[in-house]
Design a protein around this motif. Structure first.
Motif, PDB file in Angstrom:
ATOM      1  N   GLN A 148       0.849  -1.203   0.000  1.00 17.58           N
ATOM      2  CA  GLN A 148       0.000   0.000   0.000  1.00 17.58           C
ATOM      3  C   GLN A 148       0.881   1.249   0.000  1.00 17.58           C
ATOM      4  OE1 GLN A 148      -2.161   0.151   3.653  1.00 17.58           O
ATOM      5  NE2 GLN A 148      -3.140   2.107   3.183  1.00 17.58           N
ATOM      6  N   THR A 149       0.359   2.287  -0.569  1.00 17.91           N
ATOM      7  CA  THR A 149       1.126   3.537  -0.606  1.00 17.91           C
ATOM      8  C   THR A 149       1.439   4.037   0.824  1.00 17.91           C
ATOM      9  OG1 THR A 149       1.224   5.725  -1.612  1.00 17.91           O
ATOM     10  CG2 THR A 149      -0.922   5.050  -0.801  1.00 17.91           C
ATOM     11  N   GLY A 150       2.636   4.510   0.985  1.00 18.23           N
ATOM     12  CA  GLY A 150       3.044   5.078   2.272  1.00 18.23           C
ATOM     13  C   GLY A 150       3.489   4.064   3.314  1.00 18.23           C
ATOM     14  N   GLY A 152       6.259   2.186   3.201  1.00 17.73           N
ATOM     15  CA  GLY A 152       7.720   2.089   3.345  1.00 17.73           C
ATOM     16  C   GLY A 152       8.450   1.317   2.255  1.00 17.73           C
ATOM     17  N   LYS A 153       7.866   1.185   1.060  1.00 18.88           N
ATOM     18  CA  LYS A 153       8.550   0.452  -0.035  1.00 18.88           C
ATOM     19  C   LYS A 153       9.839   1.168  -0.443  1.00 18.88           C
ATOM     20  CE  LYS A 153       4.821   0.750  -2.620  1.00 18.88           C
ATOM     21  NZ  LYS A 153       3.949   1.392  -1.614  1.00 18.88           N
ATOM     22  N   THR A 154       9.694   2.486  -0.673  1.00 20.59           N
ATOM     23  CA  THR A 154      10.882   3.250  -1.105  1.00 20.59           C
ATOM     24  C   THR A 154      11.926   3.257   0.017  1.00 20.59           C
ATOM     25  OG1 THR A 154       9.412   4.563  -2.466  1.00 20.59           O
ATOM     26  CG2 THR A 154      11.613   5.443  -2.124  1.00 20.59           C
ATOM     27  N   TYR A 155      11.452   3.326   1.247  1.00 18.81           N
ATOM     28  CA  TYR A 155      12.369   3.306   2.391  1.00 18.81           C
ATOM     29  C   TYR A 155      13.160   1.988   2.396  1.00 18.81           C
ATOM     30  CZ  TYR A 155      13.943   3.444   7.257  1.00 18.81           C
ATOM     31  OH  TYR A 155      14.712   3.441   8.396  1.00 18.81           O
ATOM     32  N   VAL A 267      -1.629  10.517   1.619  1.00 18.56           N
ATOM     33  CA  VAL A 267      -0.957   9.585   2.534  1.00 18.56           C
ATOM     34  C   VAL A 267       0.564   9.591   2.433  1.00 18.56           C
ATOM     35  CG1 VAL A 267      -2.864   7.973   2.911  1.00 18.56           C
ATOM     36  CG2 VAL A 267      -1.422   7.725   0.899  1.00 18.56           C
ATOM     37  N   ASN A 268       1.095  10.238   1.448  1.00 16.63           N
ATOM     38  CA  ASN A 268       2.567  10.274   1.321  1.00 16.63           C
ATOM     39  C   ASN A 268       2.976  11.567   0.631  1.00 16.63           C
ATOM     40  OD1 ASN A 268       5.259   9.723   1.157  1.00 16.63           O
ATOM     41  ND2 ASN A 268       5.035   7.797   0.010  1.00 16.63           N
ATOM     42  N   ASP A 269       3.814  12.350   1.321  1.00 18.51           N
ATOM     43  CA  ASP A 269       4.263  13.635   0.755  1.00 18.51           C
ATOM     44  C   ASP A 269       5.044  13.428  -0.540  1.00 18.51           C
ATOM     45  OD1 ASP A 269       3.116  14.858   2.854  1.00 18.51           O
ATOM     46  OD2 ASP A 269       4.981  15.254   3.957  1.00 18.51           O
ATOM     47  N   VAL A 270       5.810  12.358  -0.559  1.00 21.65           N
ATOM     48  CA  VAL A 270       6.599  12.083  -1.774  1.00 21.65           C
ATOM     49  C   VAL A 270       6.218  10.690  -2.277  1.00 21.65           C
ATOM     50  CG1 VAL A 270       8.909  12.229  -2.770  1.00 21.65           C
ATOM     51  CG2 VAL A 270       8.475  13.292  -0.566  1.00 21.65           C
ATOM     52  N   SER A 271       5.043  10.621  -2.848  1.00 21.57           N
ATOM     53  CA  SER A 271       4.549   9.313  -3.299  1.00 21.57           C
ATOM     54  C   SER A 271       5.103   8.978  -4.684  1.00 21.57           C
ATOM     55  CB  SER A 271       3.016   9.344  -3.337  1.00 21.57           C
ATOM     56  OG  SER A 271       2.533   8.112  -3.789  1.00 21.57           O
ATOM     57  N   SER A 272       5.577   7.748  -4.837  1.00 24.70           N
ATOM     58  CA  SER A 272       6.091   7.319  -6.151  1.00 24.70           C
ATOM     59  C   SER A 272       4.893   7.093  -7.056  1.00 24.70           C
ATOM     60  CB  SER A 272       6.873   6.025  -6.009  1.00 24.70           C
ATOM     61  OG  SER A 272       7.765   6.135  -4.933  1.00 24.70           O
ATOM     62  N   ARG A 273       4.917   7.701  -8.200  1.00 24.14           N
ATOM     63  CA  ARG A 273       3.784   7.581  -9.114  1.00 24.14           C
ATOM     64  C   ARG A 273       4.065   6.581 -10.236  1.00 24.14           C
ATOM     65  NH1 ARG A 273       0.616   7.963  -6.140  1.00 24.14           N
ATOM     66  NH2 ARG A 273      -1.054   8.346  -7.632  1.00 24.14           N
TER      67      ARG A 273
HETATM   68  N1  LIG Z   1      10.543   1.225   8.603  1.00 22.82           N
HETATM   69  C1  LIG Z   1      10.524   2.574   8.591  1.00 22.82           C
HETATM   70  N2  LIG Z   1      11.166   3.250   9.526  1.00 22.82           N
HETATM   71  C2  LIG Z   1      11.194   4.594   9.532  1.00 22.82           C
HETATM   72  N3  LIG Z   1      10.582   5.361   8.613  1.00 22.82           N
HETATM   73  C3  LIG Z   1       9.901   4.739   7.641  1.00 22.82           C
HETATM   74  C4  LIG Z   1       9.850   3.318   7.564  1.00 22.82           C
HETATM   75  N4  LIG Z   1       9.105   2.981   6.501  1.00 22.82           N
HETATM   76  C5  LIG Z   1       8.745   4.145   5.918  1.00 22.82           C
HETATM   77  N5  LIG Z   1       9.195   5.192   6.599  1.00 22.82           N
HETATM   78  C6  LIG Z   1       8.956   6.596   6.266  1.00 22.82           C
HETATM   79  O1  LIG Z   1       7.586   6.697   5.892  1.00 22.82           O
HETATM   80  C7  LIG Z   1       7.444   7.591   4.803  1.00 22.82           C
HETATM   81  C8  LIG Z   1       6.736   6.913   3.625  1.00 22.82           C
HETATM   82  O2  LIG Z   1       7.557   5.859   3.216  1.00 22.82           O
HETATM   83  P1  LIG Z   1       7.822   5.526   1.675  1.00 22.82           P
HETATM   84  O3  LIG Z   1       7.877   6.760   0.839  1.00 22.82           O
HETATM   85  O4  LIG Z   1       8.966   4.638   1.644  1.00 22.82           O
HETATM   86  O5  LIG Z   1       6.493   4.766   1.341  1.00 22.82           O
HETATM   87  P2  LIG Z   1       6.090   4.085  -0.038  1.00 22.82           P
HETATM   88  O6  LIG Z   1       5.466   2.798   0.292  1.00 22.82           O
HETATM   89  O7  LIG Z   1       7.234   4.049  -0.947  1.00 22.82           O
HETATM   90  O8  LIG Z   1       5.021   5.084  -0.587  1.00 22.82           O
HETATM   91  P3  LIG Z   1       4.508   5.301  -2.113  1.00 22.82           P
HETATM   92  O9  LIG Z   1       3.944   4.046  -2.562  1.00 22.82           O
HETATM   93  O10 LIG Z   1       3.479   6.375  -1.994  1.00 22.82           O
HETATM   94  O11 LIG Z   1       5.689   5.730  -2.865  1.00 22.82           O
HETATM   95  C9  LIG Z   1       8.814   8.081   4.450  1.00 22.82           C
HETATM   96  O12 LIG Z   1       9.009   9.321   5.067  1.00 22.82           O
HETATM   97  C10 LIG Z   1       9.718   7.057   5.042  1.00 22.82           C
HETATM   98  O13 LIG Z   1      10.971   7.591   5.399  1.00 22.82           O
END
Ligand SMILES: Nc1ncnc2c1ncn2[C@@H]1O[C@H](COP(=O)(O)OP(=O)(O)OP(=O)(O)O)[C@@H](O)[C@H]1O
Length: 611
Positions: A148-150, A152-155, A267-273
């Motif tokens: 799901q978006t937000g 932590g995938k990119t993290y 749900v995410n300030d920097v969401s990957s599109r």
């Molecule tokens: N395990 C973690 N520990 C600390 N911070 C986290 C963790 N997972 C995610 N975050 C933080 O939560 C925020 C959202 O995470 P991230 O951008 O990685 O989500 P995402 O799944 O890639 O979202 P999207 O699909 O919208 O791109 C970021 O600021 C990231 O640093």
């Protein structure tokens, strides 16, 4: 070789000897042998290294297959906002099991490994490492971050500055493995990055890539996907940059990340599109002549999202729809592979087309499913875990009997031990090879400096080599010994001695005048044979070879080279002894033939002056 027996000695011409001893004389024999021993030793160690590497690879393959060629990890992300934080999360985690509880429902999902909120980037990477070895061993590998978006995938994939994610750690691991040379292969790497955005493919490392969205996209970066007959996939025109060091690799990776399409959502300030795919191409050359190539795909998938929840509209909504469509195509492909269907619907999306040779047979897939701990996201969490369940190739523990599970655990432990033992021995072998190669280099350097010293001494056009078993401490005796040998073998040309006729023709006065000259002429031979020139040569040679003499003397047969005819060397058969330890230090003496001719010239002058 020209040989001639003569009083217990073999006469060998200098020219033929130098052909047989290309390094410049008998003194090199021991070194050549030592070098070849070292080379044999290195090649035996390398062959053992290849064998062990093969054993390790096989064990790793079995291990990964037993664990499942599609493995699924689950990582629980942070709570999306402070308001969503709940003391009691509906998600309960165990080592390899997740339980989702809500009013009226309780669902259990088995995965290969669960990472709770407290898990670190390092914890995750440690579990990812074995699959990287598979990529180095020649398998196509695909690591996907799904969820799901937000969540932590990119993290997980990229990480943050102080907390590096899988991609930078994987690059570091690959490069350091290649540098450590713990295996018998040599590697080269290159990196490519692309984005699947709204059904099109963009090259993230293409030059002058503008940050764009929507229809303004740079057509030059839209690239096509080709599949070869063998099933290998080529992304046509994709920039592929060779990476030699970590710094350069990170620079390129950061450049690709910056070019990626992102946007703000609820749900995410920097969401990957988009789906961001990083490809590391690994080229491996081992013992064989052919070079193998494998691909490591590191994929940060776009977030699966409920469009209403993300507050998406317009372009952002279209992006979300495109992401959801391609994720569902990925789910279908994985399900077809798992069921071993004859038709796998790769062509339903660009994402699955690109990954088609890295998801199927012979490939290793690792999916890290990200879920939210929040009660609000329970619907998405169940959806994501159901997707993971579909993807997992092995049966869940619930469906497997205890006996089978125990047997599997036992086999896994055996394989892990086998891999660990092979890796230990490989490390040991690598160190042995390194030491042997250093010794070999040292030997080569010693020989080259000895050759240099020798060629310096060979400055005169033709040389005679005299090697005897006389220690430097015995040098004065050596001189006498050499003198007597030369005299006893009649090195002085017979015509230089006075004959009956000449003696008769000489008046007493002229006879007495010529006698000292003749004596002087004759005595010059031994003097020059063993004089300062000969000793300085010996001493310089000895210095050059001092360090190696102990090591090599054991393998050098004792030889005696005695000056005989002007272009011959007398080797005493009697003195050849292969008993290594008893070989005394050698002595060499070089005499210029010009020096030998000099007395002849004087002799002629003397004779003509008499007539
Ligand atoms: N395990 C973690 N520990 C600390 N911070 C986290 C963790 N997972 C995610 N975050 C933080 O939560 C925020 C959202 O995470 P991230 O951008 O990685 O989500 P995402 O799944 O890639 O979202 P999207 O699909 O919208 O791109 C970021 O600021 C990231 O640093």
């Amino acid at each position: 070789m020209e040989k001639e027996a003569m009083g217990g000695h073999v006469m060998v011409s200098l020219e033929s000897l130098s052909l047989e001893l290309p390094n410049g004389g008998g003194v090199m024999l021991g070194h050549d042998k030592d070098i070849s021993t070292l080379q044999d030793e290195i090649s035996a160690l390398r062959s053992r290294q290849r064998h062990l590497d093969h054993t390790r690879q096989e064990a790793l393959d079995k291990l990964i297959d037993l664990k499942g060629s599609i493995r699924v990890f689950c990582r629980v992300g942070p709570s999306i906002s402070a308001t969503n934080f709940q003391a009691k999360s509906p998600v309960a985690v165990e080592h390899d099991k997740i339980t989702v509880r809500a009013v009226g429902i309780k669902k259990e999902f088995n995965v290969d490994r669960v990472f709770g909120q407290e898990s670190t980037q390092e914890d995750v990477f440690q579990e990812v490492k074995p699959i990287l070895r598979s990529a180095l061993d020649g398998h196509n590998v695909c690591i996907l971050a799904y969820g799901q978006t937000g969540t932590g995938k990119t993290y997980t994939m990229e990480g943050t500055n102080g907390k590096l994610g899988i991609v930078p750690r994987a690059i570091q691991e690959l490069l350091s493995h290649a540098a450590s040379q713990d295996s018998s292969s040599t590697y080269s790497f290159s990196i490519s990055m692309l984005e699947v955005y709204m059904g099109t493919v963009r090259d993230l490392l293409a030059p002058r890539q503008p940050l764009f969205r929507s229809t303004e996209c740079n057509t030059a970066s839209i690239i096509s996907i080709l599949a070869t007959k063998s099933g290998a996939v080529e992304v046509e025109g994709l920039t592929d940059v060779a990476i030699q060091d970590l710094k350069k690799a990170n620079q390129w990776y950061c450049r690709g990340r910056r070019a990626r399409s992102t946007s703000w959502t609820n749900v995410n300030d920097v969401s990957s599109r988009s789906h961001c795919l990083t490809r590391i191409t690994i080229k491996r050359s081992g013992g064989g002549a052919t070079e193998e190539a494998s691909k490591l795909w590191l994929v940060d998938l776009g977030g699966s999202e409920r469009l209403l929840k993300t507050g998406a509209s317009g372009l952002t909504m279209d992006e979300g729809k495109a992401i959801n469509l391609s994720l569902s195509a990925l789910g279908d492909v994985i399900a077809a592979l798992r069921r071993r269907r004859s038709h796998v619907p790769y062509r339903n999306s660009k994402l699955t087309q690109i990954l088609s040779d890295s998801l199927g047979d012979g490939s290793k897939v690792l999916m890290v499913v990200h879920i939210s701990p929040s009660d609000d996201d329970i619907g998405e969490t169940v959806c994501s875990l159901s997707f993971a369940k579909r993807a997992r190739s092995i049966e869940s523990s619930k469906d497997t009997s205890e006996g089978v599970k125990k047997l599997k655990q036992k086999r896994l432990a055996e394989l892990e031990k086998e891999i660990c033992d092979a890796e230990q021995e490989l490390k040991h072998l690598t160190e042995q090879i390194r030491r042997a190669e250093i010794s070999l280099e040292e030997r080569k350097k010693q020989i080259s400096s000895a050759c240099q010293a020798h060629s310096d001494e060979k400055g005169s056009p033709r040389s005679t080599l005299v090697v005897d078993h006389i220690d430097s401490a015995e040098s004065p005796q050596a001189t006498d010994k050499a003198k007597s040998k030369v005299s006893s073998h009649g090195s002085v040309p017979r015509f230089m001695s006075s004959t009956v006729c000449s003696r008769q023709r000489h008046s007493p006065a002229s006879h007495s005048a010529s006698k000292p000259r003749l004596t002087k002429s004759v005595s010059r031979y031994p003097a020059e044979l063993s004089g300062s020139q000969s000793f300085s040569c010996y001493s310089s040679c000895k210095n050059a070879t001092k360090a190696r003499s102990v090591a090599f003397s054991s393998s050098v047969p004792k030889m005696k080279f005695l000056a005989a005819k002007s272009d011959q060397i007398n080797i005493s058969i009697n003195s050849i002894d292969s008993t290594a330890a008893s070989a005394p230090p050698r002595r060499e003496s070089f005499i210029s033939r010009q020096i030998q001719r000099s007395p002849l010239h004087q002799h002629r002058r003397r004779m003509s002056s008499l007539t």
